[in-house]
Design a protein around this motif. Structure first.
Motif, short mmCIF file in Angstrom:
data_model
loop_
_atom_site.label_atom_id
_atom_site.label_comp_id
_atom_site.label_asym_id
_atom_site.label_seq_id
_atom_site.Cartn_x
_atom_site.Cartn_y
_atom_site.Cartn_z
N PRO A 108 0.81 -1.23 0.00
CA PRO A 108 0.00 0.00 0.00
C PRO A 108 0.84 1.27 0.00
O PRO A 108 0.44 2.27 -0.62
CB PRO A 108 -0.83 -0.12 1.29
CG PRO A 108 -0.13 -1.13 2.13
CD PRO A 108 0.50 -2.07 1.17
N LEU A 109 2.00 1.26 0.65
CA LEU A 109 2.83 2.46 0.67
C LEU A 109 3.45 2.73 -0.70
O LEU A 109 3.63 3.89 -1.09
CB LEU A 109 3.92 2.33 1.73
CG LEU A 109 3.43 2.38 3.18
CD1 LEU A 109 4.60 2.18 4.14
CD2 LEU A 109 2.73 3.70 3.47
N ASP A 120 10.76 2.83 2.81
CA ASP A 120 11.59 2.52 3.98
C ASP A 120 11.59 3.67 4.98
O ASP A 120 11.58 3.45 6.19
CB ASP A 120 13.02 2.21 3.54
CG ASP A 120 13.14 0.86 2.83
OD1 ASP A 120 12.22 0.04 2.98
OD2 ASP A 120 14.15 0.64 2.14
N GLU A 121 11.60 4.90 4.47
CA GLU A 121 11.58 6.06 5.37
C GLU A 121 10.27 6.13 6.15
O GLU A 121 10.27 6.41 7.35
CB GLU A 121 11.77 7.35 4.56
CG GLU A 121 13.19 7.54 4.03
CD GLU A 121 13.32 8.80 3.19
OE1 GLU A 121 12.27 9.43 2.93
OE2 GLU A 121 14.45 9.14 2.80
N VAL A 122 9.16 5.88 5.46
CA VAL A 122 7.87 5.89 6.14
C VAL A 122 7.83 4.82 7.22
O VAL A 122 7.39 5.07 8.35
CB VAL A 122 6.72 5.67 5.13
CG1 VAL A 122 5.39 5.52 5.86
CG2 VAL A 122 6.64 6.84 4.16
N LEU A 123 8.29 3.62 6.89
CA LEU A 123 8.26 2.53 7.86
C LEU A 123 9.17 2.81 9.05
O LEU A 123 8.84 2.45 10.19
CB LEU A 123 8.66 1.22 7.18
CG LEU A 123 7.65 0.67 6.17
CD1 LEU A 123 8.20 -0.59 5.51
CD2 LEU A 123 6.32 0.38 6.84
N GLN A 124 10.30 3.45 8.80
CA GLN A 124 11.21 3.78 9.89
C GLN A 124 10.55 4.76 10.86
O GLN A 124 10.62 4.58 12.09
CB GLN A 124 12.50 4.37 9.35
CG GLN A 124 13.54 4.69 10.42
CD GLN A 124 14.85 5.19 9.83
OE1 GLN A 124 15.02 5.20 8.60
NE2 GLN A 124 15.77 5.61 10.67
N VAL A 125 9.90 5.79 10.31
CA VAL A 125 9.21 6.75 11.17
C VAL A 125 8.03 6.09 11.87
O VAL A 125 7.78 6.34 13.06
CB VAL A 125 8.72 7.96 10.33
CG1 VAL A 125 7.89 8.91 11.19
CG2 VAL A 125 9.91 8.70 9.74
N SER A 155 -2.17 0.17 9.08
CA SER A 155 -2.16 0.65 7.69
C SER A 155 -2.71 2.06 7.59
O SER A 155 -2.19 2.88 6.83
CB SER A 155 -2.99 -0.29 6.81
OG SER A 155 -2.38 -1.54 6.68
N ILE A 156 -3.76 2.35 8.34
CA ILE A 156 -4.33 3.69 8.32
C ILE A 156 -3.29 4.71 8.78
O ILE A 156 -3.10 5.77 8.16
CB ILE A 156 -5.59 3.75 9.20
CG1 ILE A 156 -6.69 2.87 8.60
CG2 ILE A 156 -6.07 5.19 9.33
CD1 ILE A 156 -7.90 2.72 9.51
N SER A 157 -2.60 4.39 9.86
CA SER A 157 -1.54 5.30 10.35
C SER A 157 -0.44 5.44 9.32
O SER A 157 0.10 6.54 9.11
CB SER A 157 -0.96 4.76 11.67
OG SER A 157 -1.94 4.75 12.68
N ALA A 158 -0.10 4.33 8.66
CA ALA A 158 0.98 4.36 7.67
C ALA A 158 0.61 5.24 6.47
O ALA A 158 1.42 6.03 5.99
CB ALA A 158 1.29 2.94 7.20
N VAL A 159 -0.63 5.09 5.99
CA VAL A 159 -1.07 5.88 4.84
C VAL A 159 -1.10 7.37 5.18
O VAL A 159 -0.62 8.21 4.42
CB VAL A 159 -2.46 5.41 4.37
CG1 VAL A 159 -3.07 6.39 3.38
CG2 VAL A 159 -2.36 4.02 3.73
N ARG A 160 -1.62 7.70 6.36
CA ARG A 160 -1.67 9.11 6.75
C ARG A 160 -0.27 9.68 6.91
O ARG A 160 -0.01 10.83 6.52
CB ARG A 160 -2.46 9.24 8.06
CG ARG A 160 -3.95 9.00 7.88
CD ARG A 160 -4.68 8.96 9.19
NE ARG A 160 -6.12 8.81 9.00
CZ ARG A 160 -6.98 8.51 9.96
NH1 ARG A 160 -6.55 8.33 11.19
NH2 ARG A 160 -8.27 8.40 9.70
#
Length: 298
Positions: A108-109, A120-125, A155-160
């Motif tokens: 999804p990201l 990877d940056e999104v997942l790290q944060v 997933s919702i937090s990740a997308v936002r």
């Protein structure tokens, strides 16, 4: 799951508060449901939280429920236990969260930005946001109530988070009309009936309308019209029922029509009846023509 309580139901009631506890006592099968929840939590093995801690956490979650019996019946017990264990810093739980949740977020990201570096940056944060201890507040994972799969909640937090990061990088219109235009939708509207000189104004007005939407609404459009995700899959991603998501998409499309009309009115020196005529030609079909309306890309 160490330190098992001989009476998990009583332990849950003690943490549930007087009102919720009274309702649970009157709910048929509540004791058995608690036993199942405790058993599913214990099945995590080394990744499970301490049993008394899980009972207290479960009771606290039920104390906030409008219908604690129904909430207990629908509870994703294993996921609730996993989130609690991660918040408590259990190493095996964090490894399991990595395997079952964070790895599944790559797809999804990547729809938001195809760059592996960005993902990877999104997942790290996201890991830091969810797993790092906070001095002024409890772990964010403790906010997960178990009402849906943990993967969808994260997933919702990740997308936002990804949307905010894209915007911070200067992508003001993450899901803009130009991106949508690159992915023709079935039944797209051809503007051959619109005279050539008006076509550019329609295109510009529509781009402006799409760009005026908030990030999440643009992402809904992109997932639906570009990625062609079904309402069921989108509902799972955003934690929304299919009917709720359908109503939201309809509302966004209606808003697009209104804002496109407003932008056309501002751009064109036409009498209002002619603007009305132009809008009638495209009204009700923007949902099929997010790309067809923008047929001529520069």
């Amino acid at each position: 799951m160490h330190g098992a309580d001989a009476e998990p139901f009583d332990a849950v009631l003690r943490s549930a508060g007087e009102l919720a506890a009274a309702r649970l006592r009157e709910t048929p099968g509540a004791r058995e449901a608690v036993a199942r929840a405790v058993s599913e939590a214990a099945a995590l093995g080394d990744a499970a939280p301490e049993s008394r801690s899980f009972a207290r956490h479960l009771g606290a979650r039920l104390s906030r429920a409008t219908d604690p019996g129904l909430t207990l019946q629908r509870l994703h017990s294993r996921d609730l236990a996993l989130a609690l264990a991660c918040a408590e810093g259990v190493p095996a739980a964090r490894e399991l969260l990595e395997q079952e949740v964070f790895r599944a977020l790559h797809v999804p990201l990547s729809r938001i930005h195809p760059s592996p570096v960005f993902v990877d940056e999104v997942l790290q944060v996201l890991r830091a946001n969810l797993l790092m201890p906070r001095t002024d507040a409890p772990s964010r994972l403790l906010g997960y109530a178990g009402s849906g799969p943990l993967l969808h909640w994260v997933s919702i937090s990740a997308v936002r988070l990804a949307l905010r990061m894209r915007k911070a990088q200067g992508d003001e219109s993450l899901v803009d009309a130009e991106v949508l235009a690159a992915h023709p939708a079935p039944g797209g509207l051809e503007l051959g009936f619109v005279r050539e000189e008006a076509r550019g104004h329609v295109r510009a007005a529509f781009i402006r309308a799409v760009a005026s939407l908030d990030d999440e609404d643009r992402e809904l459009l992109r997932l639906h019209f570009v990625e062609r995700l079904s309402l069921e899959r989108m509902g799972a991603l955003f934690g929304l029922h299919k009917s709720t998501l359908s109503r939201r998409l309809s509302a966004v499309q209606s808003l697009l029509e209104k804002r496109t009309r407003r932008a056309l009115t501002e751009r064109l020196s036409l009498p209002e009846p002619e603007v009305d005529s132009l809008m009638r030609a495209i009204q009700g079909r923007l949902d099929l023509s997010l790309s067809g309306l923008l047929e001529g890309r520069p």
